[in-house]
Design a protein around this motif. Structure first.
Motif, PDB file in Angstrom:
ATOM      1  N   UNK A   9       0.795  -1.222   0.000  1.00 62.44           N
ATOM      2  CA  UNK A   9       0.000   0.000   0.000  1.00 62.44           C
ATOM      3  C   UNK A   9       0.826   1.269   0.000  1.00 62.44           C
ATOM      4  N   UNK A  10       1.986   1.239  -0.655  1.00 71.80           N
ATOM      5  CA  UNK A  10       2.891   2.392  -0.656  1.00 71.80           C
ATOM      6  C   UNK A  10       2.809   3.214  -1.946  1.00 71.80           C
ATOM      7  N   UNK A  11       1.859   2.963  -2.818  1.00 75.45           N
ATOM      8  CA  UNK A  11       1.729   3.757  -4.036  1.00 75.45           C
ATOM      9  C   UNK A  11       1.173   5.149  -3.706  1.00 75.45           C
ATOM     10  N   UNK A  12       1.500   6.113  -4.548  1.00 74.40           N
ATOM     11  CA  UNK A  12       0.998   7.479  -4.397  1.00 74.40           C
ATOM     12  C   UNK A  12      -0.161   7.645  -5.375  1.00 74.40           C
ATOM     13  N   UNK A  13      -1.357   7.290  -4.918  1.00 74.46           N
ATOM     14  CA  UNK A  13      -2.512   7.264  -5.810  1.00 74.46           C
ATOM     15  C   UNK A  13      -2.869   8.652  -6.328  1.00 74.46           C
TER      16      UNK A  13
END
Length: 698
Positions: free
Chosen positions: A241-245
């Protein structure tokens, strides 16, 4: 040799790597040469120089360099000749081939060490004076895969989209396939300053190099598996869950396909492919994602592969997915290798490009450049062969070759084959400062000026356009490359359009590049001197562009493009006959093919010859000891060099530096398998076997 009456030091730049370190040259008393002095005010190196830079004036000596033209006689020997005889012979040889076989039977091969002015003039000479499409240069072997990936993702290719001074201020750097401590020693300070500022350094290299020893985390993947490694890290970024949405939605396109491709590379699979343990993969993701800013910097390791474009694309995807691009102190960058590898391809010596980084297939680009050149756009030939494909065609489709600033007998992959191709030419002319291994095969050798004897611009790895200034009068019998092209063009019937004054050539380059992606139209010699270099793109009236992509990417919609990629094997994998992997690279005291550095005593004392680096377990299996001769054999040939045993390399891998000719020539072994997009050969990985090279008793 020094300019009469000159006593003040001349501010200029080193002739070697893409840092283009600033230095001062001061004439020695009695005209004995020049002394290198520190130039502390230049921001890139702040006075620091490596051994190559400090000793660069040694190659200016008439003891080691060419000082008169050479023409091969009927007896087969290269003998001194006048310049008129030499230029007449070259022009006649090239014209004879064109008449008999058509203009595309004449080839031109350039170099990433040529100044922007010379690269521009060489490309123009090929297309206007020779009317040939067959021109490329050795920069194709440097960063073409990174350039192709840059174009796909960002719409513009500049090695670093930010200045070097940003590196110590970011939070984390992943350095992939680069040994800065040996290839660009003055740049290592940026990494030590990064750590001193609290940032972290991850180094990815199959060897524990001097650079890797500085790292907070060193990952040592199997050569040829960098693509899988990057995909595995992106998989973990998504899974954790480390993406920069927000960044992905606002500034990119294509994420879903790239995400799906990465999710097919789960950590345990990546560990099996790369040999990097899953906990180390997780640690790398943690270090990269923890700070607010981070960078990925690649060099030849991941780029010189038959899948180099996809590999760089995977690292760019990691930056985009985490929002580490198009923001201050973040982004992807390529560490260019050759002195003018960046500018050299921007202005016309690459097979598919016109000045200003314009596409040769673009009608508007052709019309603009043809207008500057005063020719019909329809007269310009189309794209030609890439570097290796051009060299491979020598003696068959390409019958004659003009070569400037390159030594492919040592530097090309599958070098023995390329040497044979060069020997099969009907005619070869080489312009160089020394009698390189390639020049020694020529029909005509033209002695040309060196960095300290001429003025011209280069573009360093940051995209900073710099001015090398003449500090010495060249010796009698030596002419500049611009004078060579002027003389040849006149003999080929093109009387105008090839000036010999570099500032006049640069003025034309500015007009030809205006409006193109690499726009130099706002850059002048005076500005470069006053501003310590000017960053491109720099249209007329612009201050230059120090940092790219902060507001938008250079694509039509301003968004970066994710490109979905998947791991695939190298062109060769180990088998029973060739059970090991070979990777190649540089050592600190030599440079590229060694044509110049091997003529400097101090550098030869530090690095006297080739070697084979191997792990103690492999050495024990072979019965090898330090300094014993080893034979390394691939499907293309055999090289012999002395063993250097170290636990700093993987046990399934051997390493050889590529600076030497003869039986220790590493590129005898390397694989010319080409990346389908960039046409980059797979220098960095091939299958070999290693065995003792028994020496017969005297």
């Amino acid at each position: 040799m020094h300019t009469p009456g000159a006593t003040a030091a001349t501010a200029t730049h080193c002739p070697y790597c893409a840092l283009q370190c600033g230095m001062n040259l001061r004439p020695e008393p009695g005209g004995a040469g020049v002394t290198v002095e520190e130039r502390a005010g230049f921001p890139v190196n702040r006075g620091a120089l490596c051994g190559k830079g400090r000793t660069a004036p040694a190659v200016l000596s008439s003891r080691v360099r060419l000082t008169e033209p050479l023409v091969r006689t009927h007896a087969g020997r290269l003998e001194p000749a006048t310049w008129e005889e030499a230029l007449d012979t070259v022009a006649a040889g090239l014209a004879r081939t064109a008449r008999a076989h058509g203009p595309d039977a004449v080839g031109v091969f350039g170099g990433g060490g040529l100044t922007n002015e010379k690269a521009y003039a060489l490309g123009k000479f090929a297309r206007v004076a020779l009317r040939t499409s067959q021109i490329d240069y050795n920069g194709r072997f440097c960063m073409s895969s990174a350039a192709a990936a840059h174009q796909k993702a960002f719409g513009l290719d500049r090695g670093l989209p930010f200045p070097l001074e940003d590196i110590p201020r970011t939070g984390c750097v992943i350095l992939v396939g680069s040994n800065l401590a040996e290839t660009m020693p003055p740049a290592l300070r940026y990494l030590t300053e990064l750590k001193a500022n609290g940032g972290t350094l991850i180094v990815i290299d199959p060897r524990r190099t001097r650079t890797a020893e500085q790292a907070d985390l060193h990952l040592a993947p199997r050569p040829g598996t960098d693509l899988a490694l990057a995909l595995g890290l992106l998989h973990l970024v998504v899974a954790d869950g480390r993406t920069d949405e927000e960044f992905i939605a606002a500034r990119t396109t294509g994420w879903e396909a790239a995400r799906a491709a990465a999710m097919a590379h789960w950590p345990e699979l990546v560990e099996r492919i790369t040999g990097v343990p899953v906990p180390a993969l997780r640690a790398a993701v943690g270090l990269f994602c923890a700070p607010d800013s981070a960078m990925v910097l690649t060099a030849r390791g991941p780029e010189q592969q038959s899948k180099g474009t996809d590999t760089v694309g995977a690292w760019i995807n990691l930056c985009l997915a985490t929002g580490r691009a198009g923001r201050p102190l973040s982004g992807y960058g390529c560490l260019t290798g050759q002195g003018n590898g960046q500018g050299g391809r921007e202005h016309g010596q690459k097979a598919d490009q016109l000045p200003g980084y314009r596409k040769l297939t673009d009608p508007a680009a052709r019309a603009h450049v043809a207008g500057v050149w005063g020719v019909d756009p329809d007269s310009l030939p189309g794209p030609g062969r890439s570097a290796y494909e051009l060299l491979d065609a020598l003696g068959t489709d390409v019958k004659s070759l003009l070569l400037m600033g390159s030594n492919p007998v040592v530097s090309a992959p599958r070098a023995a084959h390329i040497e044979d191709r060069i020997r099969s030419l009907d005619f070869l002319a080489v312009a160089d400062v020394v009698l390189s291994e390639t020049a020694a095969l020529a029909d005509v050798v033209l002695p040309v000026t060196q960095w300290a004897e001429e003025t011209g611009t280069t573009t360093n790895l940051e995209g900073r356009v710099l001015l090398r200034r003449r500090a010495l009068t060249p010796p009698p019998g030596v002419r500049s490359d611009l004078e060579v092209l002027h003389g040849l063009a006149a003999r080929l019937g093109v009387e105008k359009g090839f000036p010999t004054d570099p500032e006049e050539v640069f003025g034309e380059l500015r007009r030809a590049s205006a409006g193109g992606p690499a726009d130099y139209s706002g850059i002048t010699y005076d500005r470069i001197q006053a501003e310590q270099g000017v960053f491109w793109p720099c249209p007329e009236g612009s201050p230059g562009t120090e940092r790219l992509f902060l507001d938008r990417f250079a694509t039509e919609d301003g968004r970066a493009r994710f490109v979905p990629v998947a791991h695939r094997d190298a062109a060769e994998v180990p088998d029973a006959d060739y059970p090991l992997l070979l990777t190649t690279g540089r050592v600190v005291a030599q440079y590229q093919s060694g044509a110049q550095t091997r003529r400097v005593d101090e550098l030869n004392e530090a690095a006297p010859g080739p070697f084979v680096e191997l792990h103690p377990r492999l050495a024990a299996r072979l019965g090898a000891v330090d300094g014993s001769p080893l034979a390394v054999t691939s499907r293309r040939g055999r090289a012999v060099a002395l063993a250097r045993i170290t636990d700093a390399i993987r046990a399934d891998t051997v390493f050889m530096p590529f600076h030497w000719p003869g039986e220790g020539r590493a590129n005898t072994l390397t694989n010319p398998a080409l990346d389908p997009t960039s046409r980059m050969p797979e220098f960095k990985v091939c299958a070999v076997r290693v065995e003792p090279a028994y020496v017969e008793p005297a």
